[in-house]
Design an enzyme around this catalytic site. Structure first.
Site, PDB file in Angstrom:
ATOM      1  N   TYR A 153       0.838  -1.208   0.000  1.00 22.60           N
ATOM      2  CA  TYR A 153       0.000   0.000   0.000  1.00 22.60           C
ATOM      3  C   TYR A 153       0.875   1.261   0.000  1.00 22.60           C
ATOM      4  O   TYR A 153       0.639   2.198  -0.782  1.00 22.60           O
ATOM      5  CB  TYR A 153      -0.899  -0.043   1.242  1.00 22.60           C
ATOM      6  CG  TYR A 153      -1.827   1.145   1.414  1.00 22.60           C
ATOM      7  CD1 TYR A 153      -2.861   1.394   0.529  1.00 22.60           C
ATOM      8  CD2 TYR A 153      -1.670   2.017   2.503  1.00 22.60           C
ATOM      9  CE1 TYR A 153      -3.725   2.466   0.705  1.00 22.60           C
ATOM     10  CE2 TYR A 153      -2.531   3.094   2.689  1.00 22.60           C
ATOM     11  CZ  TYR A 153      -3.558   3.315   1.784  1.00 22.60           C
ATOM     12  OH  TYR A 153      -4.406   4.389   1.960  1.00 22.60           O
TER      13      TYR A 153
HETATM   14  P1  NDP Z   1     -13.399   3.245   1.186  1.00 20.91           P
HETATM   15  O1  NDP Z   1     -13.013   1.806   1.163  1.00 20.91           O
HETATM   16  O2  NDP Z   1     -14.330   3.740   2.219  1.00 20.91           O
HETATM   17  O3  NDP Z   1     -14.009   3.652  -0.258  1.00 20.91           O
HETATM   18  C1  NDP Z   1     -13.300   3.298  -1.396  1.00 20.91           C
HETATM   19  C2  NDP Z   1     -13.950   3.929  -2.605  1.00 20.91           C
HETATM   20  O4  NDP Z   1     -13.118   3.658  -3.746  1.00 20.91           O
HETATM   21  C3  NDP Z   1     -15.324   3.356  -2.926  1.00 20.91           C
HETATM   22  O5  NDP Z   1     -16.108   4.406  -3.446  1.00 20.91           O
HETATM   23  C4  NDP Z   1     -15.030   2.312  -4.003  1.00 20.91           C
HETATM   24  O6  NDP Z   1     -16.113   2.086  -4.878  1.00 20.91           O
HETATM   25  C5  NDP Z   1     -13.908   3.014  -4.736  1.00 20.91           C
HETATM   26  N1  NDP Z   1     -13.052   2.098  -5.498  1.00 20.91           N
HETATM   27  C6  NDP Z   1     -12.290   1.072  -5.060  1.00 20.91           C
HETATM   28  N2  NDP Z   1     -11.656   0.473  -6.082  1.00 20.91           N
HETATM   29  C7  NDP Z   1     -12.034   1.142  -7.218  1.00 20.91           C
HETATM   30  C8  NDP Z   1     -11.752   1.008  -8.584  1.00 20.91           C
HETATM   31  N3  NDP Z   1     -10.927   0.045  -9.054  1.00 20.91           N
HETATM   32  N4  NDP Z   1     -12.339   1.867  -9.449  1.00 20.91           N
HETATM   33  C9  NDP Z   1     -13.183   2.842  -9.010  1.00 20.91           C
HETATM   34  N5  NDP Z   1     -13.492   3.019  -7.732  1.00 20.91           N
HETATM   35  C10 NDP Z   1     -12.932   2.175  -6.841  1.00 20.91           C
HETATM   36  O7  NDP Z   1     -11.999   4.033   1.219  1.00 20.91           O
HETATM   37  P2  NDP Z   1     -11.647   5.468   1.874  1.00 20.91           P
HETATM   38  O8  NDP Z   1     -12.705   6.437   1.590  1.00 20.91           O
HETATM   39  O9  NDP Z   1     -11.196   5.239   3.251  1.00 20.91           O
HETATM   40  O10 NDP Z   1     -10.340   5.842   1.031  1.00 20.91           O
HETATM   41  C11 NDP Z   1     -10.335   6.865   0.038  1.00 20.91           C
HETATM   42  C12 NDP Z   1      -8.904   7.180  -0.313  1.00 20.91           C
HETATM   43  O11 NDP Z   1      -8.244   7.709   0.840  1.00 20.91           O
HETATM   44  C13 NDP Z   1      -8.090   5.957  -0.752  1.00 20.91           C
HETATM   45  O12 NDP Z   1      -7.244   6.331  -1.820  1.00 20.91           O
HETATM   46  C14 NDP Z   1      -7.289   5.615   0.485  1.00 20.91           C
HETATM   47  O13 NDP Z   1      -6.086   4.953   0.167  1.00 20.91           O
HETATM   48  C15 NDP Z   1      -7.048   6.989   1.081  1.00 20.91           C
HETATM   49  N6  NDP Z   1      -6.773   6.994   2.507  1.00 20.91           N
HETATM   50  C16 NDP Z   1      -7.692   6.492   3.408  1.00 20.91           C
HETATM   51  C17 NDP Z   1      -7.397   6.493   4.766  1.00 20.91           C
HETATM   52  C18 NDP Z   1      -8.341   5.947   5.787  1.00 20.91           C
HETATM   53  O14 NDP Z   1      -7.909   5.749   6.941  1.00 20.91           O
HETATM   54  N7  NDP Z   1      -9.592   5.699   5.479  1.00 20.91           N
HETATM   55  C19 NDP Z   1      -6.118   7.035   5.266  1.00 20.91           C
HETATM   56  C20 NDP Z   1      -5.257   7.538   4.233  1.00 20.91           C
HETATM   57  C21 NDP Z   1      -5.582   7.504   2.914  1.00 20.91           C
HETATM   58  P3  NDP Z   1     -17.239   0.928  -4.565  1.00 20.91           P
HETATM   59  O15 NDP Z   1     -18.094   1.487  -3.444  1.00 20.91           O
HETATM   60  O16 NDP Z   1     -17.983   0.770  -5.816  1.00 20.91           O
HETATM   61  O17 NDP Z   1     -16.488  -0.283  -4.141  1.00 20.91           O
END
Ligand code: NDP
Length: 245
Positions: A153
């Site tokens: 990651y």
């Molecule tokens: P969630 O798991 O809550 O949501 C992930 C989102 O990404 C969903 O909308 C999902 O869609 C979408 N997604 C996943 N794979 C794909 C793909 N191949 N194509 C299009 N959409 C995709 O994640 P977070 O909101 O927590 O994370 C958002 C960002 O923030 C990420 O990049 C993560 O790495 C980063 N981040 C998060 C942290 C945390 O603690 N939460 C900390 C630091 C960074 P669907 O609903 O259709 O599956």
């Protein structure tokens, strides 16, 4: 930038941080495109929440790691108001795997979605975003922690930060800012999945503010970068984490 006639595309906006960003940018007056991968009902929920608050939103499915999907996503997004002003790349996954031979499957998976996905989204944003626009990608504050099992990651997100700095240079002359926002632990499925309550409490204590962040607290910073107050912030990684790292 007057946001009242502007369009913003947010990848991964069906849930978590992306959803909070979509809701916030809609409140700020943007027409919002809610991208998602597979959870169509969650994406429709996000759209409905925005519409209920008087905003404009539409959901578009696309796998950010698919060249054809991303190209279709941007064409559809641009067609809505004839231009695209802001792109926020929030879609991402976080499989845990140690750096062992068996870890290669998760490594390939996360590099495919997070790094190839970021390359495709940033590349299409570079072509599609209007001069004066904003491009923002989500990284992570865990890069600075180097915790065991975060190798794949962290590698993917370090790559994202690299792409952000290079793209800021490549867009010289177009008045487009390109930045990363790097949250600390934030209350979403991605963070909670697979963790015990003890693990969550222990991680929450790592920041001097002694809690995990809320998606809205990340969305507020993204909105600043996307709005008029973000005009002079370019090629930066903004760490939003309560002092976690
Ligand atoms: P969630 O798991 O809550 O949501 C992930 C989102 O990404 C969903 O909308 C999902 O869609 C979408 N997604 C996943 N794979 C794909 C793909 N191949 N194509 C299009 N959409 C995709 O994640 P977070 O909101 O927590 O994370 C958002 C960002 O923030 C990420 O990049 C993560 O790495 C980063 N981040 C998060 C942290 C945390 O603690 N939460 C900390 C630091 C960074 P669907 O609903 O259709 O599956």
């Amino acid at each position: 930038m007057n946001t009242s006639t502007k369009t913003a595309l947010i990848t991964g906006a069906s849930r978590g941080i992306g959803r909070a960003i979509a809701e916030r940018l809609a409140k700020d007056g943007f027409t919002v495109i809610v991208n998602y991968a597979g959870h169509a009902a969650s994406a429709e929920d996000t759209v409905q929440a925005i519409v209920n608050q008087g905003g404009n939103a539409i959901a578009i499915q696309a796998d950010v790691a698919s060249e054809a999907d991303v190209s279709r996503l941007f064409a559809q997004a641009k067609a809505i108001n004839g231009q695209l002003d802001v792109v926020v790349h929030s879609a991402g996954i976080m499989p845990m795997a140690k750096i062992t031979p068996a870890g290669i499957t998760d490594f390939d998976k996360v590099i495919h979605t997070n790094l190839r996905g970021a390359f495709l989204v940033l590349a299409n944003a570079a072509e599609s975003v209007s001069d004066g626009g904003r491009i923002i990608a989500l990284s992570t504050s865990v890069i600075a922690k180097s915790f065991p099992a975060y190798g794949p990651y962290i590698a993917s997100k370090a790559g994202v930060e690299g792409l952000v700095h290079v793209l800021a240079n490549e867009l010289r002359g177009r008045n487009i800012t390109v930045n990363a926002v790097a949250p600390g632990p934030t209350g979403t499925d991605l963070f909670f999945n697979g963790k015990s309550e003890e693990q969550i409490n222990a991680i929450a204590k790592l920041a001097p503010l002694e809690r995990i962040g809320e998606p809205d607290e990340i969305a507020g910073i993204v909105a600043t970068l996307a709005g008029p107050d973000g005009s002079w912030v370019n090629s930066q990684v903004i760490r939003v984490n309560g002092g976690f790292a």
